[in-house]
Design a protein around this motif. Structure first.
Motif, PDB file in Angstrom:
ATOM      1  N   THR A 146     -42.039  46.454  27.957  1.00  0.00           N
ATOM      2  CA  THR A 146     -43.083  45.582  28.479  1.00  0.00           C
ATOM      3  C   THR A 146     -43.435  46.041  29.881  1.00  0.00           C
ATOM      4  O   THR A 146     -42.663  46.767  30.528  1.00  0.00           O
ATOM      5  CB  THR A 146     -42.603  44.121  28.518  1.00  0.00           C
ATOM      6  N   LEU A 147     -44.592  45.615  30.368  1.00  0.00           N
ATOM      7  CA  LEU A 147     -45.032  46.055  31.686  1.00  0.00           C
ATOM      8  C   LEU A 147     -44.056  45.606  32.767  1.00  0.00           C
ATOM      9  O   LEU A 147     -43.778  46.346  33.714  1.00  0.00           O
ATOM     10  CB  LEU A 147     -46.435  45.519  31.977  1.00  0.00           C
ATOM     11  N   ASP A 148     -43.510  44.391  32.653  1.00  0.00           N
ATOM     12  CA  ASP A 148     -42.551  43.911  33.651  1.00  0.00           C
ATOM     13  C   ASP A 148     -41.307  44.797  33.660  1.00  0.00           C
ATOM     14  O   ASP A 148     -40.800  45.165  34.727  1.00  0.00           O
ATOM     15  CB  ASP A 148     -42.159  42.467  33.356  1.00  0.00           C
ATOM     16  N   ASP A 149     -40.803  45.162  32.470  1.00  0.00           N
ATOM     17  CA  ASP A 149     -39.632  46.036  32.397  1.00  0.00           C
ATOM     18  C   ASP A 149     -39.950  47.417  32.952  1.00  0.00           C
ATOM     19  O   ASP A 149     -39.143  48.021  33.675  1.00  0.00           O
ATOM     20  CB  ASP A 149     -39.155  46.160  30.951  1.00  0.00           C
ATOM     21  N   ALA A 150     -41.130  47.931  32.598  1.00  0.00           N
ATOM     22  CA  ALA A 150     -41.537  49.253  33.097  1.00  0.00           C
ATOM     23  C   ALA A 150     -41.672  49.238  34.615  1.00  0.00           C
ATOM     24  O   ALA A 150     -41.240  50.168  35.299  1.00  0.00           O
ATOM     25  CB  ALA A 150     -42.859  49.668  32.449  1.00  0.00           C
ATOM     26  N   SER A 151     -42.258  48.166  35.173  1.00  0.00           N
ATOM     27  CA  SER A 151     -42.430  48.061  36.628  1.00  0.00           C
ATOM     28  C   SER A 151     -41.082  48.054  37.325  1.00  0.00           C
ATOM     29  O   SER A 151     -40.898  48.717  38.361  1.00  0.00           O
ATOM     30  CB  SER A 151     -43.204  46.787  36.967  1.00  0.00           C
ATOM     31  N   ALA A 152     -40.113  47.317  36.788  1.00  0.00           N
ATOM     32  CA  ALA A 152     -38.786  47.268  37.394  1.00  0.00           C
ATOM     33  C   ALA A 152     -38.104  48.635  37.331  1.00  0.00           C
ATOM     34  O   ALA A 152     -37.474  49.077  38.301  1.00  0.00           O
ATOM     35  CB  ALA A 152     -37.938  46.211  36.698  1.00  0.00           C
ATOM     36  N   ALA A 153     -38.239  49.326  36.187  1.00  0.00           N
ATOM     37  CA  ALA A 153     -37.624  50.653  36.037  1.00  0.00           C
ATOM     38  C   ALA A 153     -38.249  51.644  37.015  1.00  0.00           C
ATOM     39  O   ALA A 153     -37.544  52.448  37.657  1.00  0.00           O
ATOM     40  CB  ALA A 153     -37.785  51.140  34.603  1.00  0.00           C
ATOM     41  N   ILE A 154     -39.568  51.608  37.145  1.00  0.00           N
ATOM     42  CA  ILE A 154     -40.269  52.508  38.069  1.00  0.00           C
ATOM     43  C   ILE A 154     -39.844  52.232  39.501  1.00  0.00           C
ATOM     44  O   ILE A 154     -39.568  53.141  40.291  1.00  0.00           O
ATOM     45  CB  ILE A 154     -41.790  52.344  37.913  1.00  0.00           C
ATOM     46  N   LEU A 155     -39.774  50.956  39.862  1.00  0.00           N
ATOM     47  CA  LEU A 155     -39.424  50.580  41.229  1.00  0.00           C
ATOM     48  C   LEU A 155     -38.014  51.042  41.575  1.00  0.00           C
ATOM     49  O   LEU A 155     -37.757  51.495  42.700  1.00  0.00           O
ATOM     50  CB  LEU A 155     -39.564  49.064  41.391  1.00  0.00           C
ATOM     51  N   ARG A 156     -37.089  50.945  40.629  1.00  0.00           N
ATOM     52  CA  ARG A 156     -35.721  51.411  40.882  1.00  0.00           C
ATOM     53  C   ARG A 156     -35.698  52.917  41.148  1.00  0.00           C
ATOM     54  O   ARG A 156     -35.013  53.391  42.066  1.00  0.00           O
ATOM     55  CB  ARG A 156     -34.823  51.070  39.692  1.00  0.00           C
ATOM     56  N   GLU A 157     -36.450  53.688  40.348  1.00  0.00           N
ATOM     57  CA  GLU A 157     -36.489  55.141  40.541  1.00  0.00           C
ATOM     58  C   GLU A 157     -37.128  55.499  41.873  1.00  0.00           C
ATOM     59  O   GLU A 157     -36.664  56.396  42.574  1.00  0.00           O
ATOM     60  CB  GLU A 157     -37.257  55.797  39.392  1.00  0.00           C
ATOM     61  N   VAL A 158     -38.205  54.803  42.232  1.00  0.00           N
ATOM     62  CA  VAL A 158     -38.889  55.084  43.495  1.00  0.00           C
ATOM     63  C   VAL A 158     -37.958  54.801  44.669  1.00  0.00           C
ATOM     64  O   VAL A 158     -37.858  55.599  45.620  1.00  0.00           O
ATOM     65  CB  VAL A 158     -40.176  54.246  43.599  1.00  0.00           C
ATOM     66  N   CYS A 159     -37.281  53.668  44.633  1.00  0.00           N
ATOM     67  CA  CYS A 159     -36.356  53.324  45.715  1.00  0.00           C
ATOM     68  C   CYS A 159     -35.236  54.361  45.820  1.00  0.00           C
ATOM     69  O   CYS A 159     -34.811  54.722  46.931  1.00  0.00           O
ATOM     70  CB  CYS A 159     -35.773  51.932  45.491  1.00  0.00           C
ATOM     71  N   ASP A 160     -34.769  54.860  44.689  1.00  0.00           N
ATOM     72  CA  ASP A 160     -33.690  55.845  44.692  1.00  0.00           C
ATOM     73  C   ASP A 160     -34.150  57.172  45.287  1.00  0.00           C
ATOM     74  O   ASP A 160     -33.476  57.755  46.140  1.00  0.00           O
ATOM     75  CB  ASP A 160     -33.184  56.036  43.260  1.00  0.00           C
ATOM     76  N   VAL A 161     -35.325  57.660  44.848  1.00  0.00           N
ATOM     77  CA  VAL A 161     -35.808  58.962  45.319  1.00  0.00           C
ATOM     78  C   VAL A 161     -36.228  58.912  46.785  1.00  0.00           C
ATOM     79  O   VAL A 161     -35.936  59.825  47.567  1.00  0.00           O
ATOM     80  CB  VAL A 161     -36.979  59.443  44.444  1.00  0.00           C
TER      81      VAL A 161
END
Length: 570
Positions: A146-161
């Motif tokens: 879902t978009l909410d799940d995708a947004s959370a996954a993307i945000l975690r990767e962005v914060c990590d990188v």
């Protein structure tokens, strides 16, 4: 990977190879020291075949001839010619540069080359990480999440990188008035929603301006016009407001940094628009967010913007499909509520209802009463569509209950008015309704008419008789309403009832009204079976182009004696 000078106490491979080549070609040996972080010297090249251990922290002997080599990354070397090597003159020889100057030049070139290789390797590593992040985000957005799940996954990767301590992703609502938090990573901040016109919230400003911002603690103070020791409020929680109280915490460090980037969507045609905001708060390392970080986050935001727009279109399509299915179901259920007419031994009757939309506010009803009497009802709710259909269902239910309990039409309407008044007032609707009790044995029709204009008797011989309204429509009638009237009706006379959707469809620009057209057509066919009369009336509506918006159409035809084959439901 880092682009800095290698660990203290070691030389880059290129420098060691250069020293080896000089020793081989010139017979010259060199001693090399490296300055440590504390300012002392480390002997990193004692000369060929010599031990590197020596007095710690000591550099070249006083008065020794040396050269200094400084790398672009900040490392410093001191080079001295080993006196035991036998090579002559240090800096300048008879035929050009001496061994020491030659060593300085070659070592400088070797270190510059080493720095360039290290720098480009570092840059390649950084770009690879960024490209890999963009590719990963594309895969995430294309997955079944879902978009909410995708947004959370993307945000975690962005914060990590990007090394962010916390992140948040906000999306504007359909009206463009507020921003909703759809994903958050790290310590909790404000949960929103945020007003899009909030003058202090950085997220709201970035959304309105459509431009990214990099802020530090001090630039936020300047922006807000605050004194130096005042605590900062949270933006969208910028800087960590407590969600339960809305009270914000001051920044933990003076070097706190915030990166806020608008999420933009650029359609194939038309202007780009801002659909949300991504925020990153603080770094897990010492530096602040940079222009390079901003550029990368903007590329990610562009991907997210396209995904948000696709998700919106998909949801709208799904909602339309779901609404279409629900309306089709509602239409089928409503049609089942309307009774099917069948000619009886003493009656020839037919009726049809055709909603302007899938459901409507027109209805008719036939109720078998004691002593061979028949109750005939037709109603028209003031609007059409789903709200009118709900009111129509209530009216049909109330009509069935009260008509089965009492015989007098005026009492039936009185009780229906009492039951429906609150709903009619709340929804600002009204209901025109005709209810008549037909007694075939006596040839009488007793009726009460709540503002329904289209009710007629079409006698076999003589003029058409209008069954005039006895009271205002339900929703306007007061507590002293309703009355009833009685008229005679012969076995070959037609009772014709219809709603204004039928007559309005047949309205013309000339002097003849749509009602005149309906009544004239029915009168011309008064000897035909009731079903043929109804079919003819609706056939007329299919041959014209309405001059006013379509409304629900209903017609009821009743004769006290059957006439011919095929009379019945239509």
């Amino acid at each position: 990977m880092s682009s800095a000078w290698p660990a203290a106490g070691s030389l880059p491979d290129a420098a060691l190879k250069t020293l080896h080549d000089l020793q081989y070609t010139l017979g010259a040996d060199f001693r090399v020291w490296q300055r440590a972080d504390d300012g002392s010297w480390l002997l990193v090249h004692p000369g060929a075949g010599k031990a590197s251990d020596g007095p710690p922290g000591e550099g070249p002997e006083p008065g020794a001839e040396t050269v200094e080599v400084v790398s672009r990354s900040g490392g410093t070397l001191i080079v001295a010619l080993d006196g035991a090597s036998g090579a002559g003159g240090g800096m300048v020889g008879a035929d050009g540069p001496g061994p020491l100057e030659l060593a300085r030049r070659l070592l400088q070139r070797a270190l510059d080359h080493e720095d360039e290789v290290r720098f480009f390797t570092y840059e390649l590593s950084e770009r690879y990480e960024e490209i890999n992040l963009l590719y990963s985000i594309s895969e995430t957005l294309g997955s079944v999440l879902t978009l909410d799940d995708a947004s959370a996954a993307i945000l975690r990767e962005v914060c990590d990188v990007l090394g962010a301590r916390r992140g948040s992703l906000w999306v504007v609502d359909s009206g463009g008035e507020s921003l909703a938090l759809v994903a958050s990573v790290g310590d909790p901040g404000i949960r929103g929603p945020l007003r899009a016109d909030d003058p202090l919230a950085v997220t709201s400003q970035v959304f309105r301006d459509g431009r990214p911002m990099i802020l530090t603690r001090e630039t936020r103070r300047i922006r807000l016009g605050m004194r130096g020791d005042a605590p900062l409020d949270g933006d969208d929680g910028l800087m960590g407001a407590e969600p339960a109280t809305g009270v914000s915490e001051p920044l933990e460090e003076e070097t706190e940094t915030v990166l806020s980037v608008p999420i933009r969507y650029s359609p194939p045609s038309g202007e780009a628009r801002t659909v949300g905001v991504i925020n990153l708060f603080g770094r897990t390392r010492e530096d602040r967010f940079s222009a390079s970080d901003q550029k990368l986050l903007a590329a990610i935001a562009s991907q997210v913007g396209a995904a948000l727009e696709n998700n919106r279109l998909i949801q709208e399509s799904l909602n339309r499909e779901r609404m279409a299915r629900e309306m089709e179901l509602a239409h089928n259920l409503q049609m089942k509520l309307v009774p099917a007419f069948e000619s009886q031994d003493d009656l020839d009757m037919a009726a049809r209802v055709q909603p302007a939309e899938q459901v409507g506010g027109d209805f008719y009803h036939v109720i078998r009463l004691p002593n061979g009497k028949i109750g005939v009802m037709i109603g028209d709710v003031s609007t059409h569509g789903f709200p009118a259909a709900l009111m129509m269902t209530l009216a049909m239910s109330a009509g069935t209950i009260f008509a089965s309990a009492v015989e007098s039409p005026d009492l039936v309407l009185r009780q229906m008015d009492d039951a429906l008044r609150e709903e009619l007032e709340t929804t600002e609707m009204y209901l025109t309704l005709f209810y008549g009790v037909l007694d075939p044995a006596r040839g009488r029709l007793v009726y009460s008419n709540a503002g329904h204009p289209h009710a007629f008797i079409l006698p076999k011989d003589g003029a058409v008789e209008r069954l005039e309204a006895t009271d205002p429509p339900m929703g306007f009638a007061g507590p002293e309403s309703y009355q009833e009237r009685s008229v005679s009706i012969g076995p070959d006379d037609l009772m014709l009832l219809f709603t204004d959707g039928l007559s309005d469809t047949l309205a013309t620009a000339g002097p003849r009204s749509g009602e005149d057209v309906v009544v004239a057509e029915a009168a011309a066919l008064r000897s035909a079976p009731a079903g043929e009369v109804v079919d003819a009336l609706f056939s007329l509506t299919e041959q014209v182009t309405p001059v006013i918006p379509a409304d629900d159409r209903t017609a009821v035809v009743v004769r006290c004696a059957p006439r011919g084959e095929g009379a019945g439901a239509s």
